[in-house]
Design a protein around this motif. Structure first.
Motif, PDB file in Angstrom:
ATOM      1  N   ALA A  68      71.548 -29.223  42.179  1.00  0.00           N
ATOM      2  CA  ALA A  68      72.379 -29.903  43.173  1.00  0.00           C
ATOM      3  C   ALA A  68      71.625 -31.052  43.832  1.00  0.00           C
ATOM      4  O   ALA A  68      70.428 -30.946  44.093  1.00  0.00           O
ATOM      5  N   TRP A  69      72.354 -32.125  44.130  1.00  0.00           N
ATOM      6  CA  TRP A  69      71.771 -33.302  44.784  1.00  0.00           C
ATOM      7  C   TRP A  69      72.047 -33.239  46.284  1.00  0.00           C
ATOM      8  O   TRP A  69      72.505 -34.194  46.898  1.00  0.00           O
ATOM      9  N   ARG A  70      71.756 -32.099  46.871  1.00  0.00           N
ATOM     10  CA  ARG A  70      71.894 -31.866  48.298  1.00  0.00           C
ATOM     11  C   ARG A  70      70.721 -30.980  48.736  1.00  0.00           C
ATOM     12  O   ARG A  70      70.192 -30.218  47.932  1.00  0.00           O
ATOM     13  N   PRO A  71      70.330 -31.036  50.003  1.00  0.00           N
ATOM     14  CA  PRO A  71      69.233 -30.190  50.489  1.00  0.00           C
ATOM     15  C   PRO A  71      69.680 -28.747  50.685  1.00  0.00           C
ATOM     16  O   PRO A  71      69.882 -28.270  51.795  1.00  0.00           O
ATOM     17  N   VAL A  72      69.854 -28.051  49.570  1.00  0.00           N
ATOM     18  CA  VAL A  72      70.351 -26.682  49.604  1.00  0.00           C
ATOM     19  C   VAL A  72      69.538 -25.819  48.646  1.00  0.00           C
ATOM     20  O   VAL A  72      69.074 -26.286  47.600  1.00  0.00           O
ATOM     21  N   GLU A  73      69.358 -24.574  49.023  1.00  0.00           N
ATOM     22  CA  GLU A  73      68.689 -23.595  48.162  1.00  0.00           C
ATOM     23  C   GLU A  73      69.657 -22.449  47.935  1.00  0.00           C
ATOM     24  O   GLU A  73      70.079 -21.788  48.885  1.00  0.00           O
ATOM     25  N   ALA A  74      70.029 -22.243  46.668  1.00  0.00           N
ATOM     26  CA  ALA A  74      71.044 -21.238  46.355  1.00  0.00           C
ATOM     27  C   ALA A  74      70.825 -20.729  44.935  1.00  0.00           C
ATOM     28  O   ALA A  74      71.457 -21.184  43.985  1.00  0.00           O
ATOM     29  N   ALA A  75      69.920 -19.777  44.790  1.00  0.00           N
ATOM     30  CA  ALA A  75      69.548 -19.257  43.471  1.00  0.00           C
ATOM     31  C   ALA A  75      70.742 -18.616  42.769  1.00  0.00           C
ATOM     32  O   ALA A  75      71.427 -17.758  43.335  1.00  0.00           O
ATOM     33  N   ASN A  76      70.989 -19.065  41.545  1.00  0.00           N
ATOM     34  CA  ASN A  76      72.047 -18.530  40.682  1.00  0.00           C
ATOM     35  C   ASN A  76      73.456 -18.712  41.257  1.00  0.00           C
ATOM     36  O   ASN A  76      74.351 -17.913  40.997  1.00  0.00           O
ATOM     37  N   PHE A  77      73.648 -19.777  42.045  1.00  0.00           N
ATOM     38  CA  PHE A  77      74.971 -20.136  42.560  1.00  0.00           C
ATOM     39  C   PHE A  77      75.431 -21.439  41.915  1.00  0.00           C
ATOM     40  O   PHE A  77      74.611 -22.265  41.515  1.00  0.00           O
ATOM     41  N   MET A  78      76.736 -21.611  41.840  1.00  0.00           N
ATOM     42  CA  MET A  78      77.310 -22.908  41.517  1.00  0.00           C
ATOM     43  C   MET A  78      77.464 -23.670  42.831  1.00  0.00           C
ATOM     44  O   MET A  78      77.730 -23.063  43.878  1.00  0.00           O
ATOM     45  N   PHE A  79      77.285 -24.988  42.783  1.00  0.00           N
ATOM     46  CA  PHE A  79      77.408 -25.796  43.993  1.00  0.00           C
ATOM     47  C   PHE A  79      78.425 -26.909  43.776  1.00  0.00           C
ATOM     48  O   PHE A  79      78.378 -27.619  42.762  1.00  0.00           O
ATOM     49  N   ILE A  80      79.350 -27.058  44.715  1.00  0.00           N
ATOM     50  CA  ILE A  80      80.360 -28.111  44.646  1.00  0.00           C
ATOM     51  C   ILE A  80      79.843 -29.360  45.359  1.00  0.00           C
ATOM     52  O   ILE A  80      79.633 -29.338  46.572  1.00  0.00           O
ATOM     53  N   HIS A  81      79.634 -30.424  44.599  1.00  0.00           N
ATOM     54  CA  HIS A  81      79.208 -31.694  45.185  1.00  0.00           C
ATOM     55  C   HIS A  81      80.337 -32.357  45.968  1.00  0.00           C
ATOM     56  O   HIS A  81      80.164 -32.765  47.116  1.00  0.00           O
ATOM     57  N   CYS A  82      81.472 -32.517  45.290  1.00  0.00           N
ATOM     58  CA  CYS A  82      82.609 -33.263  45.859  1.00  0.00           C
ATOM     59  C   CYS A  82      83.906 -32.597  45.418  1.00  0.00           C
ATOM     60  O   CYS A  82      84.000 -32.070  44.307  1.00  0.00           O
ATOM     61  N   MET A  83      84.910 -32.672  46.292  1.00  0.00           N
ATOM     62  CA  MET A  83      86.241 -32.197  45.949  1.00  0.00           C
ATOM     63  C   MET A  83      87.237 -32.989  46.776  1.00  0.00           C
ATOM     64  O   MET A  83      87.078 -33.118  47.989  1.00  0.00           O
ATOM     65  N   TYR A  84      88.249 -33.555  46.104  1.00  0.00           N
ATOM     66  CA  TYR A  84      89.132 -34.463  46.832  1.00  0.00           C
ATOM     67  C   TYR A  84      90.521 -34.500  46.200  1.00  0.00           C
ATOM     68  O   TYR A  84      90.658 -34.559  44.970  1.00  0.00           O
ATOM     69  N   VAL A  85      91.547 -34.450  47.040  1.00  0.00           N
ATOM     70  CA  VAL A  85      92.924 -34.710  46.633  1.00  0.00           C
ATOM     71  C   VAL A  85      93.316 -36.019  47.289  1.00  0.00           C
ATOM     72  O   VAL A  85      93.261 -36.149  48.515  1.00  0.00           O
ATOM     73  N   ASN A 111      77.860 -16.125  34.533  1.00  0.00           N
ATOM     74  CA  ASN A 111      77.202 -14.968  35.150  1.00  0.00           C
ATOM     75  C   ASN A 111      76.414 -15.344  36.397  1.00  0.00           C
ATOM     76  O   ASN A 111      75.331 -14.793  36.653  1.00  0.00           O
ATOM     77  N   MET A 112      76.956 -16.253  37.163  1.00  0.00           N
ATOM     78  CA  MET A 112      76.323 -16.628  38.419  1.00  0.00           C
ATOM     79  C   MET A 112      76.682 -15.627  39.508  1.00  0.00           C
ATOM     80  O   MET A 112      77.619 -14.829  39.360  1.00  0.00           O
ATOM     81  N   SER A 113      75.937 -15.677  40.605  1.00  0.00           N
ATOM     82  CA  SER A 113      76.143 -14.730  41.708  1.00  0.00           C
ATOM     83  C   SER A 113      77.261 -15.157  42.646  1.00  0.00           C
ATOM     84  O   SER A 113      77.804 -14.337  43.387  1.00  0.00           O
ATOM     85  N   GLY A 114      77.584 -16.470  42.649  1.00  0.00           N
ATOM     86  CA  GLY A 114      78.596 -16.972  43.551  1.00  0.00           C
ATOM     87  C   GLY A 114      78.704 -18.475  43.466  1.00  0.00           C
ATOM     88  O   GLY A 114      78.159 -19.118  42.558  1.00  0.00           O
ATOM     89  N   ILE A 115      79.405 -19.039  44.449  1.00  0.00           N
ATOM     90  CA  ILE A 115      79.632 -20.474  44.495  1.00  0.00           C
ATOM     91  C   ILE A 115      79.510 -20.926  45.951  1.00  0.00           C
ATOM     92  O   ILE A 115      79.855 -20.170  46.870  1.00  0.00           O
TER      93      ILE A 115
END
Length: 256
Positions: A68-85, A111-115
């Motif tokens: 992820a291109w954000r200052p986040v630490e989240a082992a085995n998670f998916m990360f949403i960069h952007c979402m827009y309607v 098989n990730m732990s979360g999002i």
């Protein structure tokens, strides 16, 4: 309304475009395309929601959190960069939820732990309401940025936000840091740099080329930071006019 989600790939990107920038002749498009091509190998995905007439309604960009291109630490998670309607008339109809669900399905398939996702009431990033509707809960917060998580592995450690304020003091003088994750950054950087040269301001410009660099960014957004003497002035792209106003204000502060 018949809907479909189309995945953008390095092979079809010029046909499908990048949603938030559709003009393939725009330099910002090419910068993002090259960035996307490299990141796609790391698992980054861009999906576009379309109607039966092939009209683009919204999009989502997500990536394994380790990239992820954000200052986040989240082992085995998916990360949403952007979402827009895009259109206001299309909002609050569950369309954003379709995109969030798509990202969640892929995370489970891997098989990730979360999002997880960063949200904010401010500019350039989604409000947390859409994610709370989809079962996300807030697990961390720094300044105006909130970190929300949805996990199905109850033993997994919750994601955290890294302390970007600790990085700010090292940037003395004028600094502009950015990445091609947003296709509109290049124009903003060009405009800001021109104003700086007009005003005789020595502005050091740094382009982040790896997710590791973005994780150590001095702002919550991660991919755009304007600083002066260790103080964060903007954390998202701005116009030349906005930068002139910032210069004026900073000069007035220096005179006091």
């Amino acid at each position: 309304m018949e809907l479909k989600i189309v995945e953008v790939t390095p092979e079809n990107v010029k046909l499908e475009t990048l949603f938030c920038i559709k003009d393939i002749t725009n330099p910002g498009f090419e910068n993002k395309r090259k960035w996307f091509e490299k990141r796609h190998k790391e698992g980054l995905r861009i999906k576009i929601l379309k109607d039966s007439d092939d009209k683009m309604i919204g999009f989502i960009e997500y990536v394994p959190a380790s990239y992820a291109w954000r200052p986040v630490e989240a082992a085995n998670f998916m990360f949403i960069h952007c979402m827009y309607v895009y259109s206001k008339k299309d909002r609050n109809q569950g369309l954003g939820s379709l995109l969030v669900t798509d990202a969640e399905k892929e995370a489970k398939a891997m098989n990730m732990s979360g999002i997880c996702v960063m949200s904010s009431k401010g500019a350039w990033i989604a409000n947390k309401g859409i994610f709370e509707k989809n079962g996300f809960t807030q697990v961390d917060q720094r300044g105006r940025f909130e970190l929300l998580s949805k996990k199905w592995d109850k033993q997994a450690q919750e994601p955290i936000l890294l302390d970007w304020t600790a990085e700010q003091k090292k940037y003395q003088g004028w600094h502009l840091l950015y990445a091609d994750q947003c296709p509109w950054h290049e124009k903003s950087v060009f405009d800001i740099l021109n104003v700086a040269m007009e005003q005789g301001i020595e502005l050091k410009v740094t382009k982040f080329k790896t997710p590791e660099a973005a994780k150590r960014a001095p702002s919550g957004y991660g991919v755009f930071s304007l600083l002066h003497e260790g103080k964060l002035l903007e954390d998202h792209y701005i116009s030349a006019t906005r930068f002139r106003n910032i210069l004026k204000k900073e000069m007035q502060l220096q005179k006091k």
